[in-house]
Design an enzyme around this catalytic site. Structure first.
Site, mmCIF file in Angstrom:
data_model
loop_
_atom_site.group_PDB
_atom_site.id
_atom_site.type_symbol
_atom_site.label_atom_id
_atom_site.label_comp_id
_atom_site.label_asym_id
_atom_site.label_seq_id
_atom_site.Cartn_x
_atom_site.Cartn_y
_atom_site.Cartn_z
ATOM 1 N N SER A 6 0.842 -1.194 0.000
ATOM 2 C CA SER A 6 0.000 0.000 0.000
ATOM 3 C C SER A 6 0.876 1.241 0.000
ATOM 4 O O SER A 6 1.645 1.480 0.944
ATOM 5 C CB SER A 6 -0.904 0.020 1.229
ATOM 6 N N HIS A 32 -1.092 -1.134 -4.442
ATOM 7 C CA HIS A 32 -2.368 -0.825 -3.811
ATOM 8 C C HIS A 32 -2.442 0.680 -3.542
ATOM 9 O O HIS A 32 -1.569 1.247 -2.881
ATOM 10 C CB HIS A 32 -2.494 -1.616 -2.514
ATOM 11 N N ASP A 34 -4.743 3.688 -1.988
ATOM 12 C CA ASP A 34 -5.851 3.950 -1.076
ATOM 13 C C ASP A 34 -6.389 5.355 -1.273
ATOM 14 O O ASP A 34 -5.741 6.334 -0.878
ATOM 15 C CB ASP A 34 -5.373 3.789 0.374
ATOM 16 N N MET A 68 -12.173 4.355 -0.964
ATOM 17 C CA MET A 68 -12.878 4.550 0.307
ATOM 18 C C MET A 68 -13.554 5.913 0.228
ATOM 19 O O MET A 68 -13.146 6.882 0.883
ATOM 20 C CB MET A 68 -11.872 4.469 1.465
ATOM 21 N N MET A 137 -11.663 -6.212 4.849
ATOM 22 C CA MET A 137 -10.895 -5.253 5.650
ATOM 23 C C MET A 137 -10.610 -5.865 7.027
ATOM 24 O O MET A 137 -11.537 -6.308 7.719
ATOM 25 C CB MET A 137 -11.679 -3.951 5.857
ATOM 26 N N PHE A 143 -6.869 4.570 7.934
ATOM 27 C CA PHE A 143 -5.498 4.846 8.362
ATOM 28 C C PHE A 143 -4.628 3.601 8.208
ATOM 29 O O PHE A 143 -5.118 2.486 8.393
ATOM 30 C CB PHE A 143 -5.463 5.282 9.838
ATOM 31 N N GLY A 144 -3.361 3.830 7.904
ATOM 32 C CA GLY A 144 -2.390 2.740 7.944
ATOM 33 C C GLY A 144 -1.945 2.505 9.382
ATOM 34 O O GLY A 144 -2.262 3.294 10.281
ATOM 35 N N GLY A 145 -1.230 1.433 9.598
ATOM 36 C CA GLY A 145 -0.589 1.191 10.884
ATOM 37 C C GLY A 145 -1.506 0.773 12.010
ATOM 38 O O GLY A 145 -1.129 0.882 13.181
ATOM 39 N N ASP A 175 -6.768 -6.640 3.867
ATOM 40 C CA ASP A 175 -6.144 -5.314 3.921
ATOM 41 C C ASP A 175 -6.228 -4.752 5.337
ATOM 42 O O ASP A 175 -7.333 -4.539 5.847
ATOM 43 C CB ASP A 175 -6.882 -4.399 2.927
ATOM 44 N N GLY A 197 1.043 -2.205 4.178
ATOM 45 C CA GLY A 197 1.571 -0.846 4.147
ATOM 46 C C GLY A 197 2.736 -0.707 5.094
ATOM 47 O O GLY A 197 3.898 -0.787 4.700
ATOM 48 N N SER A 198 2.432 -0.546 6.393
ATOM 49 C CA SER A 198 3.508 -0.314 7.367
ATOM 50 C C SER A 198 4.511 -1.447 7.392
ATOM 51 O O SER A 198 5.708 -1.208 7.520
ATOM 52 C CB SER A 198 2.947 -0.176 8.780
HETATM 53 C C1 DX5 Z 1 -6.595 1.328 5.368
HETATM 54 C C2 DX5 Z 1 -6.094 1.064 3.965
HETATM 55 C C3 DX5 Z 1 -4.970 0.106 3.937
HETATM 56 C C4 DX5 Z 1 -3.734 0.578 4.665
HETATM 57 C C5 DX5 Z 1 -2.987 -0.619 5.110
HETATM 58 O O1 DX5 Z 1 -7.729 2.105 5.303
HETATM 59 O O2 DX5 Z 1 -7.121 0.539 3.158
HETATM 60 O O3 DX5 Z 1 -4.660 -0.278 2.593
HETATM 61 O O4 DX5 Z 1 -2.912 1.389 3.877
HETATM 62 O O5 DX5 Z 1 -1.935 -0.205 5.898
HETATM 63 P P1 DX5 Z 1 -1.279 -1.152 7.012
HETATM 64 O O6 DX5 Z 1 -0.709 -2.344 6.270
HETATM 65 O O7 DX5 Z 1 -0.252 -0.286 7.614
HETATM 66 O O8 DX5 Z 1 -2.370 -1.568 7.955
HETATM 67 ZN ZN ZN Z 2 -6.566 -0.357 1.151
#
Ligand code: DX5
Ligand code: ZN
Length: 225
Positions: A6, A32, A34, A68, A137, A143-145, A175, A197-198
């Site tokens: 991501s 990916h 977002d 989203m 999901m 948010f990531g992380g 995800d 992502g993270s």
């Molecule tokens: C969250 C996003 C994810 C996010 C994943 O709303 O859809 O794609 O970037 O990030 P991590 O892997 O850090 O949870």
């Molecule tokens: Zn995503």
């Protein structure tokens, strides 16, 4: 297992370089992207011009665009023109989901449908046969992380059973909060694609992180045999 890093967790100031690194052999399978509108989710990320820039840098890597946003049907053609190969919309954002899925296909893209953590897999029963990708999901989007939600394994298994029942070859993607500690179990539950992502970007060595995820995912396959 397909790996879709991501870009939300990448350095936006050096996006081209980050993306070019991900093109190494056996690194990313998909990119990916977002897209967040500050309404469907409580955060704003990036939109069409950034998708176009990602497309220019991405070479052969497919863009897996996760919308989203509210009323995604208004923007499908624009995201397809900007370079999306796969477009995923949320069940929760689409009162006319079947129409939006048809729009995505008519725009020449693979069609995906996403479920928030509280949305049951049964919401997909009438659409599962029509889509190319199902996204479960494993965090609340925005948010990531964030921390991986444990009930995801059960939902992935349910979604796998649904796809098998309707004879679908759709990808089953997870995800949110995916990393070395859960990728194997997600594969065993039936996922064939993860977004990360993270766990890919935060250590400063995305290629090393992707290689480690591949080893962990393939260990899951050999354990199961
Ligand atoms: C969250 C996003 C994810 C996010 C994943 O709303 O859809 O794609 O970037 O990030 P991590 O892997 O850090 O949870
Ligand atoms: Zn995503």
């Amino acid at each position: 297992m397909l790996l879709a890093p991501s870009l939300l967790a990448a350095d936006f100031g050096a996006l081209t370089t980050e993306i070019q690194r991900l093109q190494a052999p056996n690194a990313a399978d998909w990119l990916h992207c977002d897209v967040m509108d500050g309404r469907f989710v409580p955060n704003i990320s990036f939109g069409l011009p950034v998708i176009e820039a990602i497309r220019r840098a991405a070479g052969d890597l497919p863009l897996d665009v996760h919308l989203m946003i509210e009323e995604p049907g208004r923007y499908i053609d624009a995201f397809a023109r900007a370079g999306a190969h796969k477009i995923t919309v949320h069940v929760e954002a689409c009162p006319h989901l079947h129409r939006v899925i048809e729009q995505i296909k008519a725009a020449g893209c693979a069609s995906g449908v996403a479920l928030n953590p509280h949305t049951p897999v049964s919401q997909l029963s009438e659409i599962a046969a029509d889509v190319d990708l199902v996204l479960i999901m494993s965090v609340n989007p925005g948010f990531g992380g964030q921390k991986f939600i444990e009930h995801t394994y059960r939902k992935v298994a349910e979604a796998r059973a649904l796809l098998d029942r309707v004879g679908s070859r759709a990808h089953l993607q997870v995800d949110g909060g995916v990393g070395l500690g859960n990728i194997a179990a997600l594969g065993r539950a039936g996922a064939d694609c993860v977004v990360a992502g993270s766990s890919v970007f935060s250590g400063g060595d995305p290629l090393g992180a992707l290689a480690a995820l591949r080893v962990a995912a393939s260990a899951a396959v050999s354990d199961a045999q």
